[in-house]
Design a protein around this motif. Sequence first.
Motif, PDB file in Angstrom:
ATOM      1  N   VAL A   1       0.841  -1.199   0.000  1.00  0.00           N
ATOM      2  CA  VAL A   1       0.000   0.000   0.000  1.00  0.00           C
ATOM      3  C   VAL A   1       0.876   1.249   0.000  1.00  0.00           C
ATOM      4  O   VAL A   1       1.672   1.462   0.913  1.00  0.00           O
TER       5      VAL A   1
ATOM      6  N   SER B   1       0.600   4.897   0.479  1.00  0.00           N
ATOM      7  CA  SER B   1      -0.366   5.889   0.975  1.00  0.00           C
ATOM      8  C   SER B   1       0.284   7.208   1.366  1.00  0.00           C
ATOM      9  O   SER B   1      -0.396   8.103   1.870  1.00  0.00           O
TER      10      SER B   1
ATOM     11  N   ILE C   1      -7.203   5.358  -1.003  1.00  0.00           N
ATOM     12  CA  ILE C   1      -6.221   4.274  -0.987  1.00  0.00           C
ATOM     13  C   ILE C   1      -6.350   3.431   0.282  1.00  0.00           C
ATOM     14  O   ILE C   1      -6.495   2.201   0.196  1.00  0.00           O
ATOM     15  N   PRO C   2      -6.300   4.019   1.491  1.00  0.00           N
ATOM     16  CA  PRO C   2      -6.515   3.181   2.680  1.00  0.00           C
ATOM     17  C   PRO C   2      -7.902   2.549   2.726  1.00  0.00           C
ATOM     18  O   PRO C   2      -8.068   1.464   3.288  1.00  0.00           O
TER      19      PRO C   2
ATOM     20  N   ALA D   1      -7.557  -0.449   0.599  1.00  0.00           N
ATOM     21  CA  ALA D   1      -6.705  -1.401   1.315  1.00  0.00           C
ATOM     22  C   ALA D   1      -7.500  -2.134   2.391  1.00  0.00           C
ATOM     23  O   ALA D   1      -7.370  -3.356   2.561  1.00  0.00           O
TER      24      ALA D   1
ATOM     25  N   LEU E   1      -1.725  -6.544   4.316  1.00  0.00           N
ATOM     26  CA  LEU E   1      -1.295  -5.200   3.933  1.00  0.00           C
ATOM     27  C   LEU E   1       0.128  -4.944   4.390  1.00  0.00           C
ATOM     28  O   LEU E   1       0.491  -5.233   5.536  1.00  0.00           O
TER      29      LEU E   1
ATOM     30  N   ASP F   1       3.019  -1.739   4.115  1.00  0.00           N
ATOM     31  CA  ASP F   1       3.287  -0.361   3.709  1.00  0.00           C
ATOM     32  C   ASP F   1       4.502  -0.306   2.784  1.00  0.00           C
ATOM     33  O   ASP F   1       5.552  -0.887   3.086  1.00  0.00           O
TER      34      ASP F   1
ATOM     35  N   LEU G   1      -0.857  -1.231  -4.463  1.00  0.00           N
ATOM     36  CA  LEU G   1      -2.077  -0.417  -4.458  1.00  0.00           C
ATOM     37  C   LEU G   1      -1.643   1.025  -4.267  1.00  0.00           C
ATOM     38  O   LEU G   1      -1.030   1.356  -3.241  1.00  0.00           O
TER      39      LEU G   1
END
Length: 429
Positions: A219, A221, A234-235, A238, A248, A250, A332
């Motif tokens: 992710v 973000s 985005i979150p 996710a 998930l 980061d 993502l």
Amino acid sequence: MAAARARLDAVAGLGAVCWQAPDAEVAKAQSGPFAGVPLLVKDLGGPFAGIPMRAGSSALARVTGTSDSDLATRFRAAGFRPFGATTVPEFGLSLSSEPAVGPICRNPFNPSLSAGGSSGGSAAAVAAGVVPLAHATDAGGSIRVPAACCGLVGLKPSRGAVPAGPGFGNFLGGIATEFAVTRSIRDAQALWPCLTGAARGPFPDLVQIADKGPLRIGVVSDARGIEPTRAAVIPAAAAALEKGGHLLIDIAAADLTPIRRTSARAFERIIAANLATLVTSGLDPAQTEPLTQAFIERGLSMTVPELWAAQEGMAAAAYTLWSVFDRVDVLLLPMLSSAPPPLGAFPMDHRDSATQIERMDEFAPFAALANITGAPALSLPFGADDAGLPLPVQLISPIGGDLRLLRLGAALEAEGRWQHPIPLFGGAS
């Protein structure tokens, strides 16, 4: 076909289509999973017999082609009936479809806004309900950006997944690919086997990653310059994937910065070199728009070491991205930094090619890295903002992960955060 033409007439003010075939010239399709479905073809890409293409430029005559590309053959075999060409910026050099030769393509949600580019006409036509899907190409986000602007699904396939011959060159050194913009994941999934692999010709299948279990979702973000509403999606996406059992992880946007820089540099050089070859083949630069002239001059003055460095940069970028995929299975990340911009935000009446590349990178900051590295990428809407404009997200996977992206896209689509309206002028639906 009659319904598609009637709908096109009703939304003619969108400027989505730059040419229509007379009724008598549209061949009927009797078989295939899309038998009889009308198809609009982007005015840039591999040729379709009977559809004259001019790449949005007055420098090219609208001469009707007599042969199909391999991809066009597959579209027809699937049952589609091509009947028109969609608006593009001249030679695809903008993320808004406003060629000087006309027409100007407008966003169906708000006619003062851009529908994106370079497949803007295709996206506007699909979003407005003229056709269920339309042919599109992507060399720097040109499928995904219009899809994101118009609330559609835009899949940029893996390099090598869709046939590139025989006359579309080396697909701009490998950065471009063809597919479509669709209203749903379902339609993209149904189209996929029709256009890829060995089903319609002597082409091997690009081996697809086979996985059915949980995935590691990287992710991104913390990207800078993303408007808050579009950053917040985005979150949210996710969380939906995590609810589906995925893990998930980061990923810092800074990890992708070297790839973004390499991508912008390689894109500029390859596009300029490609346009220079058109001049050596007889194109008159004086008949093109000022920005196109600047790219042409850049290509004609480019040294062999510069072009070679771009090719080496592509390989290095692919390696760097692959190292990210050692940690995650899918990325993502944001698709656009803002809502669709007003018409005129990407002017081509200037000669500053560097500024144009910078503007496009700021609007779609992670788009070109998929083109440079060959990775598949998917854009799809995951909600709407207060103005009713789509909130897109982007998924990127290693080469061969196209079906993986469609599977994840289906999970996000099932959340029901975007209802696929068919907008009309005046706010009616």
